[in-house]
Design a protein around this motif. Structure first.
Motif, mmCIF file in Angstrom:
data_model
loop_
_atom_site.group_PDB
_atom_site.id
_atom_site.type_symbol
_atom_site.label_atom_id
_atom_site.label_comp_id
_atom_site.label_asym_id
_atom_site.label_seq_id
_atom_site.Cartn_x
_atom_site.Cartn_y
_atom_site.Cartn_z
ATOM 1 N N ARG A 102 0.847 -1.203 0.000
ATOM 2 C CA ARG A 102 0.000 0.000 0.000
ATOM 3 C C ARG A 102 0.879 1.250 0.000
ATOM 4 O O ARG A 102 0.586 2.226 -0.698
ATOM 5 N N SER A 103 1.958 1.205 0.780
ATOM 6 C CA SER A 103 2.840 2.370 0.859
ATOM 7 C C SER A 103 3.528 2.651 -0.472
ATOM 8 O O SER A 103 3.873 3.798 -0.761
ATOM 9 N N ILE A 104 3.722 1.626 -1.284
ATOM 10 C CA ILE A 104 4.324 1.821 -2.607
ATOM 11 C C ILE A 104 3.409 2.700 -3.458
ATOM 12 O O ILE A 104 3.856 3.652 -4.103
ATOM 13 N N ARG A 105 2.118 2.396 -3.449
ATOM 14 C CA ARG A 105 1.169 3.218 -4.215
ATOM 15 C C ARG A 105 1.111 4.639 -3.642
ATOM 16 O O ARG A 105 0.983 5.616 -4.390
ATOM 17 N N GLU A 106 1.220 4.737 -2.328
ATOM 18 C CA GLU A 106 1.177 6.048 -1.691
ATOM 19 C C GLU A 106 2.453 6.846 -1.969
ATOM 20 O O GLU A 106 2.397 8.071 -2.158
ATOM 21 N N LEU A 107 3.582 6.163 -2.026
ATOM 22 C CA LEU A 107 4.831 6.835 -2.391
ATOM 23 C C LEU A 107 4.776 7.346 -3.827
ATOM 24 O O LEU A 107 5.303 8.431 -4.132
ATOM 25 N N GLU A 108 4.139 6.581 -4.702
ATOM 26 C CA GLU A 108 3.987 7.039 -6.088
ATOM 27 C C GLU A 108 3.157 8.318 -6.132
ATOM 28 O O GLU A 108 3.482 9.268 -6.859
ATOM 29 N N ASP A 239 11.312 -2.127 -3.701
ATOM 30 C CA ASP A 239 10.386 -1.206 -4.363
ATOM 31 C C ASP A 239 10.218 0.068 -3.538
ATOM 32 O O ASP A 239 10.193 1.180 -4.095
ATOM 33 N N VAL A 240 10.081 -0.090 -2.226
ATOM 34 C CA VAL A 240 9.963 1.068 -1.342
ATOM 35 C C VAL A 240 11.220 1.931 -1.447
ATOM 36 O O VAL A 240 11.145 3.156 -1.616
ATOM 37 N N ALA A 241 12.387 1.291 -1.365
ATOM 38 C CA ALA A 241 13.659 2.014 -1.406
ATOM 39 C C ALA A 241 13.825 2.783 -2.719
ATOM 40 O O ALA A 241 14.315 3.919 -2.724
ATOM 41 N N GLU A 242 13.421 2.164 -3.812
ATOM 42 C CA GLU A 242 13.546 2.829 -5.114
ATOM 43 C C GLU A 242 12.697 4.091 -5.171
ATOM 44 O O GLU A 242 13.138 5.135 -5.674
ATOM 45 N N LEU A 243 11.478 4.025 -4.622
ATOM 46 C CA LEU A 243 10.600 5.185 -4.662
ATOM 47 C C LEU A 243 11.067 6.282 -3.713
ATOM 48 O O LEU A 243 10.880 7.470 -3.999
ATOM 49 N N TRP A 247 11.935 10.006 -4.827
ATOM 50 C CA TRP A 247 11.448 11.191 -4.113
ATOM 51 C C TRP A 247 12.582 12.179 -3.885
ATOM 52 O O TRP A 247 12.443 13.373 -4.126
ATOM 53 N N ARG A 248 13.705 11.675 -3.404
ATOM 54 C CA ARG A 248 14.830 12.548 -3.120
ATOM 55 C C ARG A 248 15.360 13.209 -4.387
ATOM 56 O O ARG A 248 15.732 14.386 -4.382
ATOM 57 N N ASN A 249 15.404 12.466 -5.464
ATOM 58 C CA ASN A 249 15.889 13.033 -6.726
ATOM 59 C C ASN A 249 14.913 14.035 -7.313
ATOM 60 O O ASN A 249 15.332 15.069 -7.855
ATOM 61 N N ASP A 250 13.613 13.761 -7.212
ATOM 62 C CA ASP A 250 12.620 14.722 -7.699
ATOM 63 C C ASP A 250 12.693 16.016 -6.889
ATOM 64 O O ASP A 250 12.540 17.115 -7.438
#
Length: 293
Positions: A102-108, A239-243, A247-250
């Motif tokens: 769920r957090s993956i979708r929320e991170l997106e 997957d969490v780590a990648e997002l 986030w940091r790069n964006d």
């Protein structure tokens, strides 16, 4: 009934009903004694009146609302990761993975929050930047809780919140609690993997540092059955780590575009500080172990 049979009064009334009357019958309830149930649940009136602009620039509204939306996403993601950490403590991997997914979708969704700000020019940002005063994103208490859950601990980050006792107490508690990754490593230890005592018994208030022994554990795990629950947990964490990295790069790109290499609000080093953050991997051994599989 035959086609020639006369209509009953009820049938005649129904057939004579006007479209307007039919629509009124299907309309939702609009009459409430107090505020609407929607308002009682969502508190929309509170949310939509939290925007107190400090400049006359029309662009400040999108900056403020976008920042507030980010804070709400931080809150949801912290909730998911704390749910996952609790589940891992009781060896309930399915519940933990469900919360992480769920957090993956929320991170997106969180990462997409940069879109309204991504095209800011320096002149546009400067038109209301002064309204921020010494305010800066690194002062966000909820984002700090998110970072603590990722294992990026620092007692100095509590200092800005000394004037807010409840917030400070919550952060201090989070500082000394196991991170999400700590709970994963404890689970691996309980499953018989050789996570070293130095990692399991470390000072939890300190930043997590990569361990060659933990890297070897992930290498062993990924060299085995990739369909197992631990491998699935590892991939979900990746997957969490990648997002988080995205986030940091964006954040870095949006800041670089809006203000170049100028000093950040709140006295931070701005882009230079964000560049350093963007180079760091979350759950580091999950990445380095891949070179050995």
């Amino acid at each position: 009934m035959s086609p020639e049979a006369p209509e009953t009064p009820t049938e005649a009334q129904a057939s004579a009903q006007t479209p307007e009357a039919a629509n009124e019958t299907e309309a939702p309830n609009l009459d409430f004694a107090g505020t609407t149930p929607y308002e009682d649940y969502v508190q929309a009136d509170v949310l939509t009146h939290l925007q107190h602009l400090r400049s006359n620039d029309p662009g400040e509204m999108v900056f403020l609302v976008t920042t507030q939306v980010m804070e709400l996403w931080f809150t949801v993601i912290v909730h998911e990761w704390e749910t996952a950490a609790k589940a891992l403590r009781r060896d309930d991997i399915p519940v933990a993975v469900a919360a992480l997914k769920r957090s993956i979708r929320e991170l997106e969704a969180l990462n997409h929050s940069w879109k309204p700000l991504a095209g800011l020019t320096p002149a546009q940002f400067n038109s209301y930047r002064g309204s921020l005063g010494e305010g800066s994103g690194f002062q966000s208490a909820m984002y700090r809780r998110l970072e603590f859950l990722l294992g990026d601990k620092s007692a100095s980050m509590l200092v800005p919140h000394r004037g807010a006792p409840r917030v400070h107490a919550e952060l201090e508690k989070a500082l000394h609690e196991p991170s999400l990754y700590d709970e994963v490593l404890r689970l691996l230890h309980r499953r018989g993997y050789a996570v070293p005592a130095a990692v399991l018994e470390r000072d939890l208030s300190k930043k997590y540092e990569p361990s060659p022994e933990v890297e070897a554990v992930w290498t062993e795990l990924y060299s085995g059955d990739e369909s197992g629950d631990l491998a699935r947990l590892g991939e979900t964490l990746t997957d969490v780590a990648e997002l988080v990295w995205r986030w940091r790069n964006d954040h870095l790109v949006a800041t670089r575009r809006a203000m170049g290499s100028k000093t950040g609000t709140g006295g931070s080093a701005g882009v230079a500080w964000l560049e350093k953050r963007a180079q760091k991997n979350v759950f580091p051994e999950l990445w380095t172990a891949r070179s050995h599989v």
